[in-house]
Design an enzyme around this catalytic site. Structure first.
Site, PDB file in Angstrom:
ATOM      1  N   TYR A 142     -69.595 -12.103-163.294  1.00 52.60           N
ATOM      2  CA  TYR A 142     -68.594 -11.071-163.576  1.00 52.60           C
ATOM      3  C   TYR A 142     -67.674 -11.458-164.735  1.00 52.60           C
ATOM      4  O   TYR A 142     -67.155 -10.597-165.423  1.00 52.60           O
ATOM      5  CB  TYR A 142     -67.719 -10.813-162.344  1.00 52.60           C
ATOM      6  CG  TYR A 142     -68.260  -9.817-161.364  1.00 52.60           C
ATOM      7  CD1 TYR A 142     -69.550  -9.918-160.866  1.00 52.60           C
ATOM      8  CD2 TYR A 142     -67.459  -8.765-160.908  1.00 52.60           C
ATOM      9  CE1 TYR A 142     -70.025  -9.009-159.947  1.00 52.60           C
ATOM     10  CE2 TYR A 142     -67.932  -7.853-159.990  1.00 52.60           C
ATOM     11  CZ  TYR A 142     -69.218  -7.978-159.517  1.00 52.60           C
ATOM     12  OH  TYR A 142     -69.685  -7.076-158.597  1.00 52.60           O
ATOM     13  N   LYS A 188     -79.479 -18.876-155.332  1.00 48.84           N
ATOM     14  CA  LYS A 188     -80.838 -18.660-155.848  1.00 48.84           C
ATOM     15  C   LYS A 188     -81.249 -19.953-156.552  1.00 48.84           C
ATOM     16  O   LYS A 188     -81.592 -19.976-157.741  1.00 48.84           O
ATOM     17  CB  LYS A 188     -80.832 -17.435-156.780  1.00 48.84           C
ATOM     18  CG  LYS A 188     -82.201 -16.946-157.197  1.00 48.84           C
ATOM     19  CD  LYS A 188     -82.993 -16.254-156.101  1.00 48.84           C
ATOM     20  CE  LYS A 188     -84.391 -15.927-156.584  1.00 48.84           C
ATOM     21  NZ  LYS A 188     -85.264 -15.378-155.529  1.00 48.84           N
ATOM     22  N   ASP A 220     -82.369 -13.389-151.869  1.00 44.30           N
ATOM     23  CA  ASP A 220     -83.319 -12.329-151.506  1.00 44.30           C
ATOM     24  C   ASP A 220     -83.657 -12.407-150.015  1.00 44.30           C
ATOM     25  O   ASP A 220     -83.663 -11.394-149.306  1.00 44.30           O
ATOM     26  CB  ASP A 220     -84.589 -12.395-152.378  1.00 44.30           C
ATOM     27  CG  ASP A 220     -85.203 -13.786-152.462  1.00 44.30           C
ATOM     28  OD1 ASP A 220     -84.534 -14.770-152.065  1.00 44.30           O
ATOM     29  OD2 ASP A 220     -86.363 -13.906-152.912  1.00 44.30           O
ATOM     30  N   ASP A 244     -71.008  -9.502-153.637  1.00 47.65           N
ATOM     31  CA  ASP A 244     -70.809  -8.064-153.813  1.00 47.65           C
ATOM     32  C   ASP A 244     -71.928  -7.309-153.108  1.00 47.65           C
ATOM     33  O   ASP A 244     -71.691  -6.375-152.330  1.00 47.65           O
ATOM     34  CB  ASP A 244     -70.795  -7.737-155.313  1.00 47.65           C
ATOM     35  CG  ASP A 244     -70.600  -6.261-155.582  1.00 47.65           C
ATOM     36  OD1 ASP A 244     -69.733  -5.661-154.926  1.00 47.65           O
ATOM     37  OD2 ASP A 244     -71.314  -5.714-156.440  1.00 47.65           O
ATOM     38  N   ASP A 248     -71.911  -5.268-149.129  1.00 50.65           N
ATOM     39  CA  ASP A 248     -72.266  -3.857-148.925  1.00 50.65           C
ATOM     40  C   ASP A 248     -73.354  -3.732-147.852  1.00 50.65           C
ATOM     41  O   ASP A 248     -73.304  -2.849-147.000  1.00 50.65           O
ATOM     42  CB  ASP A 248     -72.762  -3.204-150.230  1.00 50.65           C
ATOM     43  CG  ASP A 248     -71.653  -2.451-150.961  1.00 50.65           C
ATOM     44  OD1 ASP A 248     -70.484  -2.889-150.859  1.00 50.65           O
ATOM     45  OD2 ASP A 248     -71.949  -1.438-151.624  1.00 50.65           O
TER      46      ASP A 248
HETATM   47  C1  IPM Z   1     -66.135  -4.490-154.764  1.00 46.20           C
HETATM   48  C2  IPM Z   1     -66.457  -3.496-155.846  1.00 46.20           C
HETATM   49  C3  IPM Z   1     -66.014  -4.061-157.184  1.00 46.20           C
HETATM   50  C4  IPM Z   1     -66.808  -5.326-157.410  1.00 46.20           C
HETATM   51  C5  IPM Z   1     -66.150  -3.087-158.365  1.00 46.20           C
HETATM   52  C6  IPM Z   1     -65.410  -1.792-158.119  1.00 46.20           C
HETATM   53  C7  IPM Z   1     -65.711  -3.709-159.671  1.00 46.20           C
HETATM   54  O1  IPM Z   1     -67.796  -3.163-155.822  1.00 46.20           O
HETATM   55  O2  IPM Z   1     -64.949  -4.852-154.619  1.00 46.20           O
HETATM   56  O3  IPM Z   1     -67.045  -4.904-154.069  1.00 46.20           O
HETATM   57  O4  IPM Z   1     -67.951  -5.272-157.882  1.00 46.20           O
HETATM   58  O5  IPM Z   1     -66.282  -6.401-157.115  1.00 46.20           O
HETATM   59 MG    MG Z   2     -68.875  -3.990-154.171  1.00 48.00          MG
END
Ligand code: IPM
Ligand code: MG
Length: 357
Positions: A142, A188, A220, A244, A248
């Site tokens: 990032y 990885k 993975d 990240d 999710d």
């Molecule tokens: C998160 C989001 C952010 C990230 C984005 C909005 C920049 O997806 O906080 O997980 O990738 O960190």
């Molecule tokens: Mg995110």
């Protein structure tokens, strides 16, 4: 009476609605637990760009650094997607994390028994899931340099220094000690040098935590294992981009992204925010789920203010509201007895706080 200074960033989309309900709940719990919260609001994201031309005004950075903790809603929306990259709300968020040096992002994923059917996974796979993703937040690909895109070739750089790995690993091991003493580090290392350094460094830190059972997993495989058998995990330690993605995934394991809070902590102050986005498509309709933000407020009380009884009381009250069948629209098809608005959910949880005290 104890007093704390809380900076508030409502942001864009549903941000203002969900933060208002978390504040309602904070007011109820601070009243019952005898402390006082002073709130001060700051601009960030698209709204900050609209008002000041900058998605992250200096005043916001200074205000948040000088507060005891920051409660954050959500930022972003299609309206600002066409702006140059460095003026976009998301860039503001990344700079915000960097300026505040919040290197440790804690993302718990805990299943509510009442909502096992809300996950797309089978109930028997997800029952009892209680895990925590520890994501490094201000390094890795990032932020790595060089980075560029000239229209023909584009690149980013995944970089971690040993010091960066050490400090996030310590956070994860400390957490593992307070939980079930199981830590899985995700990388990885079969392909990336940066992951080899990650793995070697985590191994070195592990020596200081002989009671923690450490394992390593390639990212993975980890993504696959998370949906195959999520109960095998307790604390997951990983870098910025893998964290990240895996967080999710973990959010869907437990059913709704509307339920999950997060804490971003470092040396200066800490930011507490729901892991979901600003959902501009449903903003202003009173249907957003404020629970993730309330849970974030509970994490703030626990980790930044040391008010763990108050944190417990919020969590218990949310659980009670769910048990009694109160649901916002996103969860209306899962054993709802009453489908309520965003604001009603705030009142209901606040009332439980007064009742359960
Ligand atoms: C998160 C989001 C952010 C990230 C984005 C909005 C920049 O997806 O906080 O997980 O990738 O960190
Ligand atoms: Mg995110």
């Amino acid at each position: 009476m104890k007093e704390y200074n809380i900076s508030i960033i409502k942001g864009d989309g549903i941000g203002p609605e969900i933060v208002d309900e978390a504040i309602k709940v904070l007011d109820a719990v601070s009243y019952e637990c005898n402390f006082h919260l002073n709130y001060k609001e700051y601009l960030m994201g698209g709204i900050a760009y609209d008002v000041t031309g900058n998605p992250l005004p200096q005043e916001t950075i200074t205000g948040v650094i000088n507060s005891d903790a920051c409660l954050f809603g959500a930022i972003g929306g299609a309206k600002w997607d066409k702006l140059p990259r460095d003026l976009r709300p998301e860039s503001g968020l990344l700079r915000f994390r960097k300026e505040l040096a919040v290197f440790a992002n804690l993302r718990p994923a805990v299943i509510y028994d009442e909502l096992v059917n809300a996950s797309t996974l089978k109930a028997e796979v997800i029952e009892g899931v209680d895990l925590m993703v520890v994501r490094e937040l201000i390094g890795g690909i990032y932020f790595g340099e060089p980075r560029a895109n000239d229209g023909q070739t584009a690149y980013n750089t995944m970089v971690y220094t040993k010091d960066e790995i050490v400090r996030i690993a310590k956070v994860a091991f400390d957490l593992a000690m307070k939980r079930s003493r199981k830590l899985c580090s995700v990388d990885k290392a079969n392909v990336l040098e940066v992951s080899q350094l990650w793995r070697d460094t985590v191994e070195e830190i592990a020596v200081d935590y002989p009671e923690v059972e450490l394992s390593h997993m390639y990212v993975d495989n980890a993504a696959m294992q998370l949906v195959r058998n999520p109960r095998q995990f307790d604390v997951i330690l990983t870098g910025n981009i893998f964290g990240d993605i895996l967080s999710d995934t973990a959010s869907m394991v437990v059913g709704s992204i509307g339920l999950l809070p997060s804490a971003s902590t470092g040396e200066k102050t800490a930011i507490y925010e729901p892991i979901h986005g600003s959902a501009p498509d449903i903003a202003g309709q009173g249907i957003a789920n404020p629970i993730a933000t309330m849970e974030s407020a509970a994490m703030m009380l626990r980790y930044s203010l040391g008010e763990s009884k108050a944190a417990d009381l919020i969590e218990l009250s949310i659980k009670k509201a769910l048990q009694d069948g109160y649901r916002t629209k996103d969860l209306a098809s899962y054993d709802a007895k009453h489908v309520v608005t965003t604001a009603e959910m705030g009142e209901i949880v606040a009332n439980y706080i007064h009742k359960l005290k």
